[in-house]
Design a protein around this motif. Structure first.
Motif, PDB file in Angstrom:
ATOM      1  N   LEU A  80       0.830  -1.206   0.000  1.00  0.00           N
ATOM      2  CA  LEU A  80       0.000   0.000   0.000  1.00  0.00           C
ATOM      3  C   LEU A  80       0.868   1.260   0.000  1.00  0.00           C
ATOM      4  O   LEU A  80       1.841   1.345   0.743  1.00  0.00           O
ATOM      5  CB  LEU A  80      -0.912   0.013   1.235  1.00  0.00           C
ATOM      6  N   LEU A  81       0.504   2.215  -0.821  1.00  0.00           N
ATOM      7  CA  LEU A  81       1.211   3.487  -0.906  1.00  0.00           C
ATOM      8  C   LEU A  81       0.410   4.589  -0.216  1.00  0.00           C
ATOM      9  O   LEU A  81      -0.817   4.675  -0.383  1.00  0.00           O
ATOM     10  CB  LEU A  81       1.447   3.868  -2.377  1.00  0.00           C
ATOM     11  N   ASP A  82       1.105   5.426   0.534  1.00  0.00           N
ATOM     12  CA  ASP A  82       0.443   6.504   1.281  1.00  0.00           C
ATOM     13  C   ASP A  82      -0.253   7.494   0.345  1.00  0.00           C
ATOM     14  O   ASP A  82       0.203   7.742  -0.774  1.00  0.00           O
ATOM     15  CB  ASP A  82       1.467   7.284   2.107  1.00  0.00           C
ATOM     16  N   HIS A  83      -1.350   8.044   0.841  1.00  0.00           N
ATOM     17  CA  HIS A  83      -2.036   9.189   0.217  1.00  0.00           C
ATOM     18  C   HIS A  83      -2.538   8.897  -1.200  1.00  0.00           C
ATOM     19  O   HIS A  83      -2.654   9.824  -2.016  1.00  0.00           O
ATOM     20  CB  HIS A  83      -1.114  10.421   0.194  1.00  0.00           C
ATOM     21  N   LYS A  84      -2.854   7.652  -1.510  1.00  0.00           N
ATOM     22  CA  LYS A  84      -3.397   7.311  -2.829  1.00  0.00           C
ATOM     23  C   LYS A  84      -4.889   6.985  -2.710  1.00  0.00           C
ATOM     24  O   LYS A  84      -5.400   6.683  -1.629  1.00  0.00           O
ATOM     25  CB  LYS A  84      -2.664   6.103  -3.429  1.00  0.00           C
ATOM     26  N   THR A  85      -5.573   7.020  -3.850  1.00  0.00           N
ATOM     27  CA  THR A  85      -6.935   6.513  -3.944  1.00  0.00           C
ATOM     28  C   THR A  85      -6.870   5.096  -4.493  1.00  0.00           C
ATOM     29  O   THR A  85      -6.278   4.870  -5.555  1.00  0.00           O
ATOM     30  CB  THR A  85      -7.800   7.387  -4.873  1.00  0.00           C
ATOM     31  N   TYR A  86      -7.459   4.148  -3.755  1.00  0.00           N
ATOM     32  CA  TYR A  86      -7.445   2.744  -4.169  1.00  0.00           C
ATOM     33  C   TYR A  86      -8.861   2.247  -4.428  1.00  0.00           C
ATOM     34  O   TYR A  86      -9.790   2.561  -3.674  1.00  0.00           O
ATOM     35  CB  TYR A  86      -6.837   1.868  -3.073  1.00  0.00           C
ATOM     36  N   LYS A 109      -2.163   5.179   6.574  1.00  0.00           N
ATOM     37  CA  LYS A 109      -1.482   5.701   5.398  1.00  0.00           C
ATOM     38  C   LYS A 109      -2.286   6.794   4.682  1.00  0.00           C
ATOM     39  O   LYS A 109      -1.950   7.208   3.577  1.00  0.00           O
ATOM     40  CB  LYS A 109      -1.180   4.556   4.418  1.00  0.00           C
ATOM     41  N   ASN A 110      -3.367   7.244   5.325  1.00  0.00           N
ATOM     42  CA  ASN A 110      -4.204   8.305   4.743  1.00  0.00           C
ATOM     43  C   ASN A 110      -4.672   7.959   3.331  1.00  0.00           C
ATOM     44  O   ASN A 110      -4.649   8.798   2.420  1.00  0.00           O
ATOM     45  CB  ASN A 110      -3.457   9.640   4.737  1.00  0.00           C
ATOM     46  N   ILE A 111      -5.062   6.712   3.164  1.00  0.00           N
ATOM     47  CA  ILE A 111      -5.525   6.236   1.857  1.00  0.00           C
ATOM     48  C   ILE A 111      -7.026   6.478   1.715  1.00  0.00           C
ATOM     49  O   ILE A 111      -7.787   6.319   2.673  1.00  0.00           O
ATOM     50  CB  ILE A 111      -5.205   4.730   1.705  1.00  0.00           C
ATOM     51  N   ARG A 112      -7.403   6.872   0.525  1.00  0.00           N
ATOM     52  CA  ARG A 112      -8.827   6.952   0.183  1.00  0.00           C
ATOM     53  C   ARG A 112      -9.215   5.597  -0.389  1.00  0.00           C
ATOM     54  O   ARG A 112      -8.780   5.224  -1.476  1.00  0.00           O
ATOM     55  CB  ARG A 112      -9.065   8.050  -0.845  1.00  0.00           C
TER      56      ARG A 112
END
Length: 406
Positions: A80-86, A109-112
């Motif tokens: 998982l990558l931080d600050h991305k929309t998944y 990770k502040n993911i959307r």
């Protein structure tokens, strides 16, 4: 405008499906010229890297600069990558214990996170799913299992077929006696199962005729909730009441269980709703079902014989109804043979991906790239900026480890 990355599936066991096919990726690029779309290198997906390259879609290993990342199954936490929309199936909205840490990581990770299962229209109906192919493969597997159990015919497994058209070439080999088949459910999954029945020329009959008439040919009936549930107080069945208060109902499946040879279970089941039947009923002399294809695969759910998911590699096991235990497949005539593969669309990944991607392009993408006036993306967003969205605040105790619900 955003940069979209098509993810390589990282979950084990391997899933060969994709959310966007090569041809669909090109269509996105053509329709939305300001949107950049790239494809992460993969040696496992059903469409090769070369298939994407031929459509002019750039291939990459590094997806750090993508804004939106689109996959199918859960992304491993370490990827998982931080600050991305998944976009992916997160399997968290029912508080599944095995994915608690995944949702925690999404928040950390502040993911959307937008879950396909939560993408619905204003009426609450899902607008994207793999259900049709779960039904198609589930029904085909049911017939494969029946043929194996009674040594009636031998057909290829679905996953050994290139696609649906190739699978259909096996139909002439399926020679069924005058069996009676029940399909439960009325949604995408059940309709997929009915496609197989129609393709084989198996006649559909009404629930009443299924129970009260004998036939000299194979037949099937399709049952909705009203056909096998009844109000505990004897009142007439009310569909909305059943959805709102399923605990006010009790099972009414016994007449079908006494006349069916094969059950293909495609109906969504609420844990508060009645089970389809009990283990004690399965052990009774008048229980005639010998093969159960549990397409929904609810463990310890509405069908007591679904003790565990089976796999594409090892799709069936027997259930001894007198003991309530698993036995080797096809080991005793008194057992019930269970097909409970929990990732059925993976057996026809090209067709399933094509169908799914079509719905993504038409039902989801316009709201993601354009204005989300119908709040489709907003309703489906589970987490954003390190917090659960209000619609999914009920998951907070799950995230905090205060519940063991799974």
């Amino acid at each position: 405008m955003p940069k979209i990355g098509i993810l390589k599936e990282g979950k084990i066991p391997v899933d060969r499906r994709v959310a966007i096919t090569p041809e669909q990726a090109l269509r996105i690029q053509t329709k939305y010229p300001d949107v950049e779309i790239v494809c992460q290198h993969s040696d496992i997906r059903c469409f090769s890297d070369e298939d994407y390259a031929q459509q002019g879609i750039p291939l990459t290993t590094d997806i750090q600069d993508c804004d939106i990342l689109v996959g199918v199954k859960e992304v491993p936490i370490g990827q998982l990558l931080d600050h991305k929309t998944y976009f992916f199936f997160s399997h968290t909205i029912k508080k599944q214990a095995y994915n608690r840490d995944l949702l925690r990581a999404v928040l950390d990770k502040n993911i959307r996170l937008i879950d396909y299962e939560t993408l619905t229209n204003s009426q609450g109906q899902r607008i994207i799913a793999f259900g049709r192919y779960a039904g198609i493969v589930g029904a085909y597997n049911a017939l494969w299992t029946y043929g194996r159990r009674y040594n009636l015919y031998h057909i290829r497994r679905a996953h050994a077929c290139f696609d649906l058209e190739d699978l259909k070439t096996e139909f002439p080999k399926i020679k069924l006696p005058a069996v009676k088949i029940v399909i439960t459910g009325g949604g995408r999954v059940a309709k997929g199962a009915m496609e197989i029945m129609h393709g084989l020329g198996i006649r559909r009959v009404s629930p009443d005729k299924f129970v009260h008439r004998d036939y000299t040919e194979p037949v099937y009936t399709q049952l909705n909730n009203r056909d096998y549930n009844k109000a505990t107080d004897g009142r007439a069945f009310n569909r909305q009441e059943f959805f709102d208060s399923p605990d006010h109902f009790e099972p009414d499946f016994s007449a079908y269980a006494q006349h069916a040879d094969l059950l293909i279970a495609c109906a969504y089941w609420n844990p508060k709703a009645p089970v389809l039947f009990t283990r004690e009923a399965m052990a009774g002399r008048d229980f005639s079902i010998k093969v159960i294809a549990d397409v929904t695969c609810d463990i310890q759910g509405s069908i007591p014989s679904t003790l565990r998911p089976s796999t594409i590699a090892d799709p069936v096991y027997d259930f001894d109804p007198t003991q309530g235990t698993e036995a080797p497949a096809f080991s005793d005539e008194g057992n019930i043979t269970v097909m409970a593969v929990d990732n059925l669309p993976c057996e026809l990944p090209r067709d399933a991906s094509q169908d799914f991607g079509h719905e993504l392009l038409h039902n989801v993408l316009p709201h993601l790239i354009g204005e989300d006036q119908e709040q489709i993306i907003e309703r489906a967003t589970i987490a954003q900026n390190g917090q659960l969205m209000p619609r999914y605040s009920y998951l907070q105790d799950y995230v905090d480890g205060l519940t063991d619900t799974d």
